[in-house]
Enzyme design. Structure first.
Site, PDB file in Angstrom:
ATOM      1  N   SER A  22       0.740  -1.137  -0.041  1.00 34.07           N
ATOM      2  CA  SER A  22       0.160   0.069   0.156  1.00 34.07           C
ATOM      3  C   SER A  22       0.860   1.301  -0.073  1.00 34.07           C
ATOM      4  O   SER A  22       0.237   2.238  -0.008  1.00 34.07           O
ATOM      5  CB  SER A  22      -0.854  -0.082   1.234  1.00 34.07           C
ATOM      6  OG  SER A  22      -0.335  -0.139   2.441  1.00 34.07           O
ATOM      7  N   ASN A 109      -1.526  -2.340  13.563  1.00 31.25           N
ATOM      8  CA  ASN A 109      -2.995  -1.817  13.839  1.00 31.25           C
ATOM      9  C   ASN A 109      -3.250  -0.622  14.293  1.00 31.25           C
ATOM     10  O   ASN A 109      -4.230  -0.093  13.942  1.00 31.25           O
ATOM     11  CB  ASN A 109      -3.591  -3.184  14.256  1.00 31.25           C
ATOM     12  CG  ASN A 109      -3.486  -4.605  13.372  1.00 31.25           C
ATOM     13  OD1 ASN A 109      -2.890  -4.382  12.107  1.00 31.25           O
ATOM     14  ND2 ASN A 109      -3.649  -5.467  13.798  1.00 31.25           N
ATOM     15  N   THR A 154     -40.433  26.060  -8.580  1.00 31.37           N
ATOM     16  CA  THR A 154     -40.483  24.733  -8.192  1.00 31.37           C
ATOM     17  C   THR A 154     -40.907  24.028  -9.361  1.00 31.37           C
ATOM     18  O   THR A 154     -41.594  24.242 -10.368  1.00 31.37           O
ATOM     19  CB  THR A 154     -41.881  24.649  -7.303  1.00 31.37           C
ATOM     20  OG1 THR A 154     -42.932  25.248  -7.829  1.00 31.37           O
ATOM     21  CG2 THR A 154     -41.520  25.560  -6.034  1.00 31.37           C
ATOM     22  N   HIS A 155     -40.561  22.682  -9.472  1.00 32.96           N
ATOM     23  CA  HIS A 155     -40.709  21.877 -10.303  1.00 32.96           C
ATOM     24  C   HIS A 155     -40.007  22.620 -11.763  1.00 32.96           C
ATOM     25  O   HIS A 155     -40.454  22.281 -12.899  1.00 32.96           O
ATOM     26  CB  HIS A 155     -42.050  21.661 -11.025  1.00 32.96           C
ATOM     27  CG  HIS A 155     -42.809  21.177  -9.874  1.00 32.96           C
ATOM     28  ND1 HIS A 155     -42.908  19.812  -9.256  1.00 32.96           N
ATOM     29  CD2 HIS A 155     -43.691  21.788  -8.791  1.00 32.96           C
ATOM     30  CE1 HIS A 155     -43.841  20.017  -8.252  1.00 32.96           C
ATOM     31  NE2 HIS A 155     -44.188  21.164  -7.801  1.00 32.96           N
ATOM     32  N   SER A 276     -15.168  24.876 -27.886  1.00 28.25           N
ATOM     33  CA  SER A 276     -15.363  23.535 -28.432  1.00 28.25           C
ATOM     34  C   SER A 276     -14.359  23.468 -29.403  1.00 28.25           C
ATOM     35  O   SER A 276     -13.853  24.608 -30.003  1.00 28.25           O
ATOM     36  CB  SER A 276     -16.738  23.650 -29.027  1.00 28.25           C
ATOM     37  OG  SER A 276     -16.743  22.593 -30.157  1.00 28.25           O
ATOM     38  N   LYS A 282     -18.877  28.399 -29.255  1.00 29.55           N
ATOM     39  CA  LYS A 282     -19.243  27.744 -27.953  1.00 29.55           C
ATOM     40  C   LYS A 282     -18.340  28.206 -26.847  1.00 29.55           C
ATOM     41  O   LYS A 282     -17.226  28.309 -26.925  1.00 29.55           O
ATOM     42  CB  LYS A 282     -18.839  26.086 -28.009  1.00 29.55           C
ATOM     43  CG  LYS A 282     -19.975  25.317 -28.944  1.00 29.55           C
ATOM     44  CD  LYS A 282     -21.448  25.368 -28.320  1.00 29.55           C
ATOM     45  CE  LYS A 282     -21.598  24.909 -27.115  1.00 29.55           C
ATOM     46  NZ  LYS A 282     -21.595  23.342 -27.408  1.00 29.55           N
ATOM     47  N   ASN A 284     -18.474  26.688 -22.875  1.00 31.17           N
ATOM     48  CA  ASN A 284     -19.098  25.811 -22.201  1.00 31.17           C
ATOM     49  C   ASN A 284     -18.888  25.865 -20.487  1.00 31.17           C
ATOM     50  O   ASN A 284     -17.692  26.326 -20.345  1.00 31.17           O
ATOM     51  CB  ASN A 284     -18.901  24.459 -22.533  1.00 31.17           C
ATOM     52  CG  ASN A 284     -18.979  24.088 -23.966  1.00 31.17           C
ATOM     53  OD1 ASN A 284     -20.212  24.586 -24.340  1.00 31.17           O
ATOM     54  ND2 ASN A 284     -18.240  23.497 -24.635  1.00 31.17           N
ATOM     55  N   GLU A 289     -20.380  21.692 -14.838  1.00 31.17           N
ATOM     56  CA  GLU A 289     -20.552  20.185 -15.158  1.00 31.17           C
ATOM     57  C   GLU A 289     -19.790  19.294 -14.370  1.00 31.17           C
ATOM     58  O   GLU A 289     -20.280  18.079 -14.115  1.00 31.17           O
ATOM     59  CB  GLU A 289     -20.364  20.011 -16.745  1.00 31.17           C
ATOM     60  CG  GLU A 289     -21.369  20.909 -17.470  1.00 31.17           C
ATOM     61  CD  GLU A 289     -21.202  20.750 -18.935  1.00 31.17           C
ATOM     62  OE1 GLU A 289     -21.994  19.977 -19.670  1.00 31.17           O
ATOM     63  OE2 GLU A 289     -19.988  21.295 -19.293  1.00 31.17           O
ATOM     64  N   GLN A 321      -7.308  -1.885   4.949  1.00 30.01           N
ATOM     65  CA  GLN A 321      -6.203  -1.092   4.025  1.00 30.01           C
ATOM     66  C   GLN A 321      -7.030  -0.500   2.883  1.00 30.01           C
ATOM     67  O   GLN A 321      -6.399   0.635   2.560  1.00 30.01           O
ATOM     68  CB  GLN A 321      -5.288  -2.249   3.485  1.00 30.01           C
ATOM     69  CG  GLN A 321      -4.307  -1.476   2.666  1.00 30.01           C
ATOM     70  CD  GLN A 321      -3.199  -2.400   2.479  1.00 30.01           C
ATOM     71  OE1 GLN A 321      -2.359  -2.564   3.421  1.00 30.01           O
ATOM     72  NE2 GLN A 321      -2.728  -2.698   1.339  1.00 30.01           N
TER      73      GLN A 321
HETATM   74  N1  ARG Z   1      -1.173  -0.974   5.326  1.00 32.07           N
HETATM   75  C1  ARG Z   1      -1.857  -1.738   6.242  1.00 32.07           C
HETATM   76  C2  ARG Z   1      -3.246  -0.847   6.461  1.00 32.07           C
HETATM   77  O1  ARG Z   1      -3.220   0.215   5.765  1.00 32.07           O
HETATM   78  C3  ARG Z   1      -1.220  -1.449   7.848  1.00 32.07           C
HETATM   79  C4  ARG Z   1      -1.725  -2.573   8.687  1.00 32.07           C
HETATM   80  C5  ARG Z   1      -1.220  -3.850   8.595  1.00 32.07           C
HETATM   81  N2  ARG Z   1      -1.606  -4.768   9.621  1.00 32.07           N
HETATM   82  C6  ARG Z   1      -1.485  -5.922   9.434  1.00 32.07           C
HETATM   83  N3  ARG Z   1      -1.725  -6.639  10.312  1.00 32.07           N
HETATM   84  N4  ARG Z   1      -1.116  -6.512   8.286  1.00 32.07           N
HETATM   85  O2  ARG Z   1      -4.283  -1.197   6.909  1.00 32.07           O
END
Ligand code: ARG
Length: 471
Positions: A22, A109, A154-155, A276, A282, A284, A289, A321
């Site tokens: 991650s 954790n 309204t509407h 455009s 145009k 826009n 949007e 995660q």
């Molecule tokens: N990258 C993990 C997360 O975002 C960190 C926690 C990982 N904990 C574990 N027991 N693998 O949650």
């Protein structure tokens, strides 16, 4: 080699690595993670698990890692699975064996839950700040154009005349509710999970309240299982941002309508419109949007998170995660939309003459005739019926309602109601759209705006001083 390699005989399979890592997205959390680690080190010293000198050495290494990130020279090792392991790995490289004490009495954790709460609170500050800026822009436009009016709908059918300030203030009120919701959520999430360990706390003599205090949290967790598995704060932030996004999308849709040739109530500045590639004429309103469109992914991010959380057993599961990217995306998107919408409104030229002549549409006077009759003692249902008949006559004969009224002995005394601006000025009940009640509303609005600003300042000054990186 990973930081947990002791128990394993082989490294991760290639496919698993890509799925598992991650760092590619959570590295933006580095400043908050380092802050949490520094507080943790102080907690370890406080608990006597690390000597003062060791603590100083670990904190110095953490500061060096922070400097590396800030200067853009932090190098990820191939084994760095996430930001937490990357920082710890580097601390051990820099501080040696003493660095290996950093993770005592801690799990990723409780670490990630702490880091992410700090990030989320800081993100809320930025979103609230940008939202208040948009509120100020809307209010200022109303104040600069305090005599300008337009039809209210309204509407999407013309209904009654309203001041432009009344209309823009309606959006401001909804944005102030968003601000309140975000700051309420921030108050609820202001609980430190640090010290919950993997799930059950630790046998080591740590004091979670001590580190909670250092990090500016109101309190420490009461239940370690809840501390590491709770992602309500992410869900709440995502909902609040999605709701804000829905408001912005409604404003966007309105700007799209206002800037059509059909409405022609407003023109956006060139800097906030696009041309455009094919049609030279145009201009826009893409900004509006996109504001309208972005709400889709903001709602999607909330939905994705809730579905991910649903059915998860206590406590931490790797599923959690997946909480990061939806929030990162929502924060990034909503900040972009808020800035662009503030700019677009500021660039807007409102065509007061076009809007006023639409609002002086004679049919919008029908309710005023009925209300005059009510004032004379006629029951409202009968008044409605009588005026309805006049409208029917005008429509079927193709004559102006004003002429029908002028030519009818029973109603001719009401002909003055058709003069431009009269219907608007007659709206005088509290909170209504006319100039009589505008002052009271703007006093309430500016008080609410001020309260929100004070809440934000108090939240920021209670929070640790971290320079957040854009997610
Ligand atoms: N990258 C993990 C997360 O975002 C960190 C926690 C990982 N904990 C574990 N027991 N693998 O949650």
């Amino acid at each position: 080699m990973t930081l947990w390699s002791g128990r394993f005989s082989s490294g991760m399979g290639d496919g698993l690595w890509d799925l598992s890592e991650s760092y590619s997205f959570d590295h933006v959390l580095y400043a908050f993670d380092i802050l949490g680690s520094k507080a943790h080190v102080e907690g370890l010293v406080h608990a006597g698990l690390v000597t003062k000198e060791e603590g100083i050495a670990i904190v110095a290494a953490l500061d060096e890692v922070l400097a590396e990130f800030t200067a853009g020279r932090f190098e990820r090792a191939t084994s760095d699975e996430d930001i937490h392991m990357a920082i710890e790995r580097r601390v051990i490289e820099l501080a040696g064996d003493v660095g290996a004490k950093l993770h005592s009495a801690r799990s990723r954790n409780d670490q990630v839950a702490t880091t992410f709460r700090l990030f989320t609170m800081s993100a809320i500050h930025r979103i609230v700040d940008a939202t208040l800026e948009l509120v100020d822009v809307l209010v200022a436009i109303g104040e600069r154009n305090d005599a300008v009016y337009l039809p209210g709908y309204t509407h999407l059918q013309r209904a009654q005349p309203i001041l432009l300030s009344h209309h823009l203030n309606a959006h401001a009120w909804s944005l102030l509710r968003d601000v309140d919701r975000l700051l309420d959520a921030r108050e609820r999430m202001n609980v430190s999970p640090l010290g919950a360990g993997a799930l059950a706390g630790t046998s080591l003599a740590i004091d979670p309240s001590f580190v909670a205090d250092l990090l500016g949290f109101d309190s420490a967790f009461a239940n370690s299982l809840d501390a590491v598995s709770d992602r309500d704060f992410v869900a709440e932030a995502l909902f609040d941002v999605a709701m804000l996004g829905v408001h912005l999308s409604r404003m966007g849709e309105e700007l799209v309508l206002w800037t059509t040739a059909e409405f022609n109530f407003a023109t956006l500045g060139d800097a906030f419109t696009t041309g455009s590639s094919m049609l030279p004429q145009k201009k826009n309103s893409d900004v509006a949007e996109l504001a309208r469109a972005k709400s889709g992914r903001l709602v999607g991010n909330l939905t994705g998170l809730l579905v991910m959380l649903k059915g998860l057993p206590l406590a931490y599961n790797r599923d959690l995660q997946e909480d990061k990217e939806p929030l990162f995306d929502s924060v990034r998107q909503v900040l972009m939309v808020l800035a662009a919408m503030s700019g677009a409104y500021e660039s807007m030229t409102f065509h007061a003459d076009v809007a006023a002549s639409a609002a002086d549409d004679q049919y919008l006077v029908a309710i005023d005739i009925a209300e005059e009759l009510v004032g004379e003692g006629v029951p409202f249902r009968q008044a409605h019926e009588q005026v309805g008949r006049l409208v029917g006559e005008a429509v079927s004969s193709g004559r102006a309602l004003r002429d029908v009224v002028a030519e009818s002995p029973a109603f001719e005394r009401f002909v003055g109601l058709f003069d431009p601006g009269v219907a608007l000025r007659r709206r005088r009940s509290p909170g209504s759209s006319g100039p009589v009640s505008a002052g009271a509303q703007s006093a309430r609005l500016s008080a609410a705006r001020q309260r929100a600003g004070e809440r934000l300042v108090a939240a920021i000054s209670a929070a640790p001083d971290v320079e957040p990186r854009d997610p």
